[in-house]
Scaffold this motif. Structure first.
Motif, PDB file in Angstrom:
ATOM      1  N   ALA A  42      52.202  40.254  58.813  1.00  0.00           N
ATOM      2  CA  ALA A  42      51.803  39.138  57.949  1.00  0.00           C
ATOM      3  C   ALA A  42      52.235  39.332  56.497  1.00  0.00           C
ATOM      4  N   TRP A  43      52.438  40.563  56.077  1.00  0.00           N
ATOM      5  CA  TRP A  43      52.723  40.818  54.661  1.00  0.00           C
ATOM      6  C   TRP A  43      53.857  39.974  54.084  1.00  0.00           C
ATOM      7  N   PRO A  44      54.995  39.816  54.765  1.00  0.00           N
ATOM      8  CA  PRO A  44      56.054  39.009  54.155  1.00  0.00           C
ATOM      9  C   PRO A  44      55.650  37.554  53.877  1.00  0.00           C
ATOM     10  N   SER A  45      54.599  37.062  54.526  1.00  0.00           N
ATOM     11  CA  SER A  45      54.164  35.682  54.295  1.00  0.00           C
ATOM     12  C   SER A  45      53.386  35.508  52.997  1.00  0.00           C
ATOM     13  N   PHE A  46      52.890  36.590  52.409  1.00  0.00           N
ATOM     14  CA  PHE A  46      52.104  36.450  51.179  1.00  0.00           C
ATOM     15  C   PHE A  46      52.413  37.485  50.109  1.00  0.00           C
ATOM     16  N   TYR A  47      53.063  38.567  50.445  1.00  0.00           N
ATOM     17  CA  TYR A  47      53.286  39.651  49.480  1.00  0.00           C
ATOM     18  C   TYR A  47      54.622  39.424  48.778  1.00  0.00           C
ATOM     19  N   PRO A  48      54.637  39.121  47.470  1.00  0.00           N
ATOM     20  CA  PRO A  48      55.891  38.828  46.766  1.00  0.00           C
ATOM     21  C   PRO A  48      56.932  39.935  46.954  1.00  0.00           C
ATOM     22  N   GLY A  49      58.084  39.537  47.436  1.00  0.00           N
ATOM     23  CA  GLY A  49      59.195  40.468  47.577  1.00  0.00           C
ATOM     24  C   GLY A  49      59.206  41.320  48.828  1.00  0.00           C
ATOM     25  N   VAL A  50      58.113  41.361  49.575  1.00  0.00           N
ATOM     26  CA  VAL A  50      58.079  42.202  50.778  1.00  0.00           C
ATOM     27  C   VAL A  50      58.897  41.531  51.879  1.00  0.00           C
ATOM     28  N   ASN A 115      31.270  30.357  49.520  1.00  0.00           N
ATOM     29  CA  ASN A 115      32.381  29.486  49.903  1.00  0.00           C
ATOM     30  C   ASN A 115      33.582  30.230  50.476  1.00  0.00           C
ATOM     31  N   GLY A 116      33.408  31.485  50.832  1.00  0.00           N
ATOM     32  CA  GLY A 116      34.528  32.270  51.363  1.00  0.00           C
ATOM     33  C   GLY A 116      34.394  33.719  50.957  1.00  0.00           C
ATOM     34  N   CYS A 117      35.266  34.130  50.018  1.00  0.00           N
ATOM     35  CA  CYS A 117      35.172  35.510  49.553  1.00  0.00           C
ATOM     36  C   CYS A 117      35.791  35.648  48.167  1.00  0.00           C
ATOM     37  N   HIS A 118      35.472  36.773  47.559  1.00  0.00           N
ATOM     38  CA  HIS A 118      36.051  37.135  46.270  1.00  0.00           C
ATOM     39  C   HIS A 118      36.985  38.312  46.512  1.00  0.00           C
ATOM     40  N   LEU A 119      38.232  38.184  46.062  1.00  0.00           N
ATOM     41  CA  LEU A 119      39.209  39.257  46.184  1.00  0.00           C
ATOM     42  C   LEU A 119      39.389  39.931  44.835  1.00  0.00           C
ATOM     43  N   TRP A 120      39.299  41.238  44.852  1.00  0.00           N
ATOM     44  CA  TRP A 120      39.549  42.044  43.660  1.00  0.00           C
ATOM     45  C   TRP A 120      40.634  43.020  44.037  1.00  0.00           C
ATOM     46  N   THR A 121      41.708  43.059  43.281  1.00  0.00           N
ATOM     47  CA  THR A 121      42.739  44.054  43.512  1.00  0.00           C
ATOM     48  C   THR A 121      42.986  44.800  42.212  1.00  0.00           C
ATOM     49  N   GLU A 122      43.158  46.089  42.346  1.00  0.00           N
ATOM     50  CA  GLU A 122      43.316  46.944  41.172  1.00  0.00           C
ATOM     51  C   GLU A 122      44.364  47.994  41.487  1.00  0.00           C
ATOM     52  N   LYS A 135      58.639  48.708  30.934  1.00  0.00           N
ATOM     53  CA  LYS A 135      59.245  48.462  29.619  1.00  0.00           C
ATOM     54  C   LYS A 135      60.174  47.249  29.663  1.00  0.00           C
ATOM     55  N   GLN A 136      60.836  47.043  30.782  1.00  0.00           N
ATOM     56  CA  GLN A 136      61.763  45.917  30.919  1.00  0.00           C
ATOM     57  C   GLN A 136      61.024  44.585  30.993  1.00  0.00           C
ATOM     58  N   ALA A 137      59.831  44.587  31.577  1.00  0.00           N
ATOM     59  CA  ALA A 137      59.033  43.362  31.720  1.00  0.00           C
ATOM     60  C   ALA A 137      57.559  43.773  31.698  1.00  0.00           C
ATOM     61  N   PRO A 138      56.959  43.864  30.512  1.00  0.00           N
ATOM     62  CA  PRO A 138      55.619  44.435  30.372  1.00  0.00           C
ATOM     63  C   PRO A 138      54.522  43.827  31.248  1.00  0.00           C
ATOM     64  N   ASP A 139      54.585  42.550  31.561  1.00  0.00           N
ATOM     65  CA  ASP A 139      53.536  41.913  32.360  1.00  0.00           C
ATOM     66  C   ASP A 139      53.896  41.779  33.835  1.00  0.00           C
ATOM     67  N   ILE A 140      55.011  42.349  34.255  1.00  0.00           N
ATOM     68  CA  ILE A 140      55.530  42.082  35.594  1.00  0.00           C
ATOM     69  C   ILE A 140      54.554  42.462  36.704  1.00  0.00           C
ATOM     70  N   TYR A 141      53.896  43.601  36.588  1.00  0.00           N
ATOM     71  CA  TYR A 141      52.997  44.031  37.664  1.00  0.00           C
ATOM     72  C   TYR A 141      51.791  43.099  37.756  1.00  0.00           C
ATOM     73  N   TRP A 142      51.185  42.773  36.620  1.00  0.00           N
ATOM     74  CA  TRP A 142      50.026  41.890  36.609  1.00  0.00           C
ATOM     75  C   TRP A 142      50.414  40.504  37.137  1.00  0.00           C
ATOM     76  N   LEU A 143      51.542  39.971  36.663  1.00  0.00           N
ATOM     77  CA  LEU A 143      51.987  38.649  37.111  1.00  0.00           C
ATOM     78  C   LEU A 143      52.297  38.635  38.609  1.00  0.00           C
ATOM     79  N   THR A 144      52.901  39.699  39.104  1.00  0.00           N
ATOM     80  CA  THR A 144      53.197  39.780  40.538  1.00  0.00           C
ATOM     81  C   THR A 144      51.915  39.767  41.348  1.00  0.00           C
ATOM     82  N   HIS A 145      50.881  40.444  40.860  1.00  0.00           N
ATOM     83  CA  HIS A 145      49.617  40.469  41.591  1.00  0.00           C
ATOM     84  C   HIS A 145      48.864  39.144  41.476  1.00  0.00           C
ATOM     85  N   GLU A 146      49.051  38.426  40.391  1.00  0.00           N
ATOM     86  CA  GLU A 146      48.485  37.073  40.298  1.00  0.00           C
ATOM     87  C   GLU A 146      49.109  36.196  41.388  1.00  0.00           C
ATOM     88  N   LYS A 147      50.429  36.289  41.549  1.00  0.00           N
ATOM     89  CA  LYS A 147      51.117  35.530  42.594  1.00  0.00           C
ATOM     90  C   LYS A 147      50.661  36.005  43.972  1.00  0.00           C
TER      91      LYS A 147
END
Length: 164
Positions: A42-50, A115-122, A135-147
């Protein structure tokens, strides 16, 4: 939330130069979210880039100690499941194959809501490989996890609506 994650000492947020959290309320059940997180197909259906996930120990699903290889953050990664509490928490730790001294630890906590669940990822990351990418894209990890959260929520809701 730190007390609920069993951080390896070297990966604790206070010892990691890269640390971020993301969270989202999802209108899908804990069971549906858990089924997606523990199914490598299932991962390729929701995990960016996988594009692939290969379990290395002959398992069909993730479980405690499962070793796996995948491509995360544009990197071929070797990892293993470090925490596994069904329907509640899963975490894996690993490293990019190109830089074994750079480590990452990614935890998920799923909490039922009305109404379902709360997801927390860290996640915490350390080592020169991850730092150079940041350094190349300071917010890239956070933005990827938002997606990632948005995408897993969409897949989960669609799965429940279809009855799959």
């Amino acid at each position: 939330m730190y007390e609920t994650i069993k951080w390896p000492d070297e990966m604790k947020p206070s010892r990691s130069p890269i640390h971020f959290t993301n969270e989202l309320d999802v209108a899908a059940s804990v069971e549906t979210i858990w089924s997606l997180l523990t199914d490598p197909k299932a991962w390729p259906s929701f995990y960016p880039g996988v594009q692939h996930v290969q379990l290395l120990d002959g398992h069909a699903r993730f479980g405690a100690g499962t070793r796996f290889e995948t491509n995360l953050a544009g990197q071929d990664v070797h990892a293993s499941v470090q925490e596994f509490e069904p329907m509640t928490r899963i975490a894996w730790g690993g490293y990019p194959k190109a830089a074994e001294h750079s480590r990452a630890y990614h935890a998920w906590i799923i909490t039922p809501t009305a109404n379902g669940c709360h997801l927390w990822t860290e996640e915490t990351m350390r080592g020169p490989h991850w730092i150079e990418l940041a350094k190349q894209a300071p917010d890239i990890y956070w933005l990827t996890h938002e997606k990632l959260l948005k995408d897993i929520a969409e897949v989960a809701v669609a799965r429940e609506k279809s009855g799959a």
